[in-house]
Design an enzyme around this catalytic site. Structure first.
Site, PDB file in Angstrom:
ATOM      1  N   PHE A 134       4.992 -11.229  -2.554  1.00 41.57           N
ATOM      2  CA  PHE A 134       3.910 -10.320  -2.171  1.00 41.57           C
ATOM      3  C   PHE A 134       4.330  -8.889  -2.547  1.00 41.57           C
ATOM      4  CE2 PHE A 134       1.415  -7.681   0.710  1.00 41.57           C
ATOM      5  CZ  PHE A 134       0.151  -8.183   0.466  1.00 41.57           C
ATOM      6  N   ASP A 206       8.820 -13.760   5.977  1.00 46.18           N
ATOM      7  CA  ASP A 206       7.583 -13.002   6.100  1.00 46.18           C
ATOM      8  C   ASP A 206       6.487 -13.997   6.519  1.00 46.18           C
ATOM      9  OD1 ASP A 206       5.154 -11.687   5.718  1.00 46.18           O
ATOM     10  OD2 ASP A 206       5.924 -10.466   4.065  1.00 46.18           O
ATOM     11  N   TYR A 231      -2.906  -8.022  11.979  1.00 40.92           N
ATOM     12  CA  TYR A 231      -4.353  -7.904  11.749  1.00 40.92           C
ATOM     13  C   TYR A 231      -4.949  -9.067  10.968  1.00 40.92           C
ATOM     14  CZ  TYR A 231      -2.386  -5.905   7.467  1.00 40.92           C
ATOM     15  OH  TYR A 231      -1.649  -5.706   6.329  1.00 40.92           O
ATOM     16  N   LYS A 232      -4.141 -10.060  10.593  1.00 39.29           N
ATOM     17  CA  LYS A 232      -4.671 -11.195   9.835  1.00 39.29           C
ATOM     18  C   LYS A 232      -5.122 -12.283  10.816  1.00 39.29           C
ATOM     19  CE  LYS A 232      -2.238  -9.895   5.657  1.00 39.29           C
ATOM     20  NZ  LYS A 232      -0.981  -9.941   4.916  1.00 39.29           N
ATOM     21  N   ARG A 380      -9.918 -16.742  -3.057  1.00 33.81           N
ATOM     22  CA  ARG A 380      -9.166 -17.217  -1.900  1.00 33.81           C
ATOM     23  C   ARG A 380     -10.073 -17.311  -0.671  1.00 33.81           C
ATOM     24  NH1 ARG A 380      -4.289 -13.601   0.437  1.00 33.81           N
ATOM     25  NH2 ARG A 380      -6.023 -12.547   1.461  1.00 33.81           N
TER      26      ARG A 380
HETATM   27  C1  LIG Z   1      -0.614  -8.808   4.292  1.00 32.56           C
HETATM   28  C2  LIG Z   1       0.832  -8.899   3.978  1.00 32.56           C
HETATM   29  C3  LIG Z   1       1.699  -7.849   4.280  1.00 32.56           C
HETATM   30  C4  LIG Z   1       1.121  -6.585   4.865  1.00 32.56           C
HETATM   31  O1  LIG Z   1       1.974  -5.519   4.956  1.00 32.56           O
HETATM   32  P1  LIG Z   1       1.423  -4.165   5.589  1.00 32.56           P
HETATM   33  O2  LIG Z   1       2.607  -3.350   5.788  1.00 32.56           O
HETATM   34  O3  LIG Z   1       0.686  -4.513   6.832  1.00 32.56           O
HETATM   35  O4  LIG Z   1       0.450  -3.559   4.627  1.00 32.56           O
HETATM   36  C5  LIG Z   1       3.044  -8.023   4.022  1.00 32.56           C
HETATM   37  N1  LIG Z   1       3.514  -9.178   3.485  1.00 32.56           N
HETATM   38  C6  LIG Z   1       2.689 -10.199   3.157  1.00 32.56           C
HETATM   39  C7  LIG Z   1       3.236 -11.449   2.581  1.00 32.56           C
HETATM   40  C8  LIG Z   1       1.327 -10.086   3.398  1.00 32.56           C
HETATM   41  O5  LIG Z   1       0.500 -11.077   3.075  1.00 32.56           O
END
Ligand SMILES: *Cc1c(COP(=O)(O)O)cnc(C)c1O
Length: 412
Positions: A134, A206, A231-232, A380
């Site tokens: 990511f 993660d 927030y997901k 997705r």
């Molecule tokens: C959404 C996501 C993030 C988000 O990081 P933020 O610091 O909240 O922007 C990090 N890692 C992965 C794998 C994600 O899918």
């Protein structure tokens, strides 16, 4: 749910409605504010608003902040929220109390955890991650490497399916995406953690696309560090805070470099020198974001009312339903499935590829079906077991097929 049946028999919309009627989690849907006419399959990017959050925020704003003012730090335990909310999230990721703290963003928490992991392995320089990790994970690792220099940090990227074999005596930490954002593929946490440990390395998991959607067992896997997103699937609101997990056995040994005062052993002594807080507290940095944390707290409370085994069963069933409907309705329209067919290694999303994915997603969104486009060619769809339905999976596949027919052209 009979997963095997979904994969083989000719599925119909009526079957989906029957499955929804028998869904033990169906009652949770009305606890969310879902706009009329919107088929929302993007809760893995931004979870929707649960109604309890509004009531909770009104109370926090009007009473806790409005009336109790600064006394709320103690009277309403604002100061303890990062830990109490962390323990609640710990229940969702298989972490015994005292190992999860809510603070900062996932990106910032990756920085803290990577630095702490390197600190645990002073003789080793390599941060191991997958090619196509990511973006923020890769960028943060690059930033840390630039800060500490090549004598201290070297990045090594290998394909996702070779991660488990790529740990050696040079690797300090594996930066591991549990459920992949582009494919939904889930890594075997037990096996990869064991491989890391066998080579003397530690793991940083993660959990952005796992927490709240899949059972995660950090303690059982002997994981070292983890981070996750509020927030997901946790529905903690836009920009809501993230969390860090540090296994208890490491807590008093590790140092993270963002040594802000809230992570100090005695922040309210206002002492001149930093002394790291006890246990997981040292993974805090600055003042907790109380309003955002209250939002996440109410959303997590709702999720804790549900049974994780039921959540997972429904998530698997919905993704099976979508794949079966996709196989049936989207055949010959230029699509390919980009998500494992084996539910054991699939998260709560299904991704498909198409040469005109961007245009297709625009058309879907214009018609009220909200998913994500991930360049260059991925569509997705996230399936959140608290509020999505089997019929949503069916309708999404049907609308996807119809959008492809409309856009037509290079369906090759
Ligand atoms: C959404 C996501 C993030 C988000 O990081 P933020 O610091 O909240 O922007 C990090 N890692 C992965 C794998 C994600 O899918």
């Amino acid at each position: 749910m009979r997963a095997a049946e979904a994969a083989t028999a000719a599925l119909s919309r009526a079957d989906c409605l029957a499955r929804d009627a028998a869904d033990p989690l169906a009652g949770f849907r009305e606890r969310f504010l879902l706009p009329e006419g919107i088929l929302y399959l993007d809760g893995n990017s931004l979870g929707p608003l649960c109604k309890d959050v509004r009531a909770r925020l009104v109370d926090v704003v009007d009473r806790e902040w409005g009336v109790d003012l600064i006394q709320s730090w103690w009277k309403n335990d604002w100061v303890g929220m990062p830990r109490t909310l962390g323990d609640k999230i710990g229940r969702l990721v298989g972490a015994a109390p005292g190992q999860v703290v809510v603070a900062d963003s996932t990106s910032v928490n990756i920085f803290k955890a990577l630095a702490a992991a390197l600190d645990l392995r002073p003789g080793r320089r390599v941060i191991l991650h997958e090619t196509g990790t990511f973006p923020t994970d890769g960028y943060i690792a690059q930033g840390l490497a630039a800060l500490l220099g090549p004598e201290r940090v070297v990045l090594r990227a290998v394909p996702r399916d070779s991660l488990v074999h790529a740990f050696d005596e040079e690797v300090a930490v594996g930066l591991l995406i549990h459920a992949h954002y582009k494919t939904g593929h889930v890594l075997d946490m037990d096996a990869v953690t064991a491989a890391a440990h066998a080579a003397g390395a530690v793991t940083l998991w993660d959990l952005a696309h796992s927490v709240g959607a899949l059972p995660v067992a950090l303690d059982t896997a002997h994981a070292d560090f983890a981070v996750g997103c509020g927030y997901k699937f946790l529905n903690g609101g836009p920009g809501g805070p993230a969390f860090s997990y540090v296994a208890e056995r490491h807590q008093d040994l590790v140092h993270q470099p963002l040594s802000g005062w809230i992570g100090h052993l005695r922040p309210f002594d206002f002492a001149p020198d930093y002394v790291a807080g006890a246990g997981i507290d040292r993974f805090q940095c600055g003042t907790p974001v109380v309003l955002a944390m209250a939002t996440l707290d109410a959303a997590v409370d709702l999720m804790l009312e549900a049974d994780m085994a039921q959540l997972r069963a429904k998530s698997v069933a919905m993704t099976e339903t979508f794949i079966a409907a996709f196989d049936r309705l989207c055949e010959g329209l230029g699509f390919a499935l980009n998500t494992p067919r084996d539910p054991a290694v699939r998260g709560s999303q299904v991704c498909v590829t198409h040469a005109r994915a961007g245009a297709l997603m625009q058309q879907l969104i214009a018609g009220g079906t909200v998913g994500d486009f991930r360049p260059p060619d991925i569509l997705r769809f996230g399936f959140a077991p608290l509020y999505n339905r089997h019929v949503d999976a069916w309708d999404a596949a049907e609308r996807l097929a119809s959008a492809a027919r409309t856009i037509g052209g290079d369906a090759a």
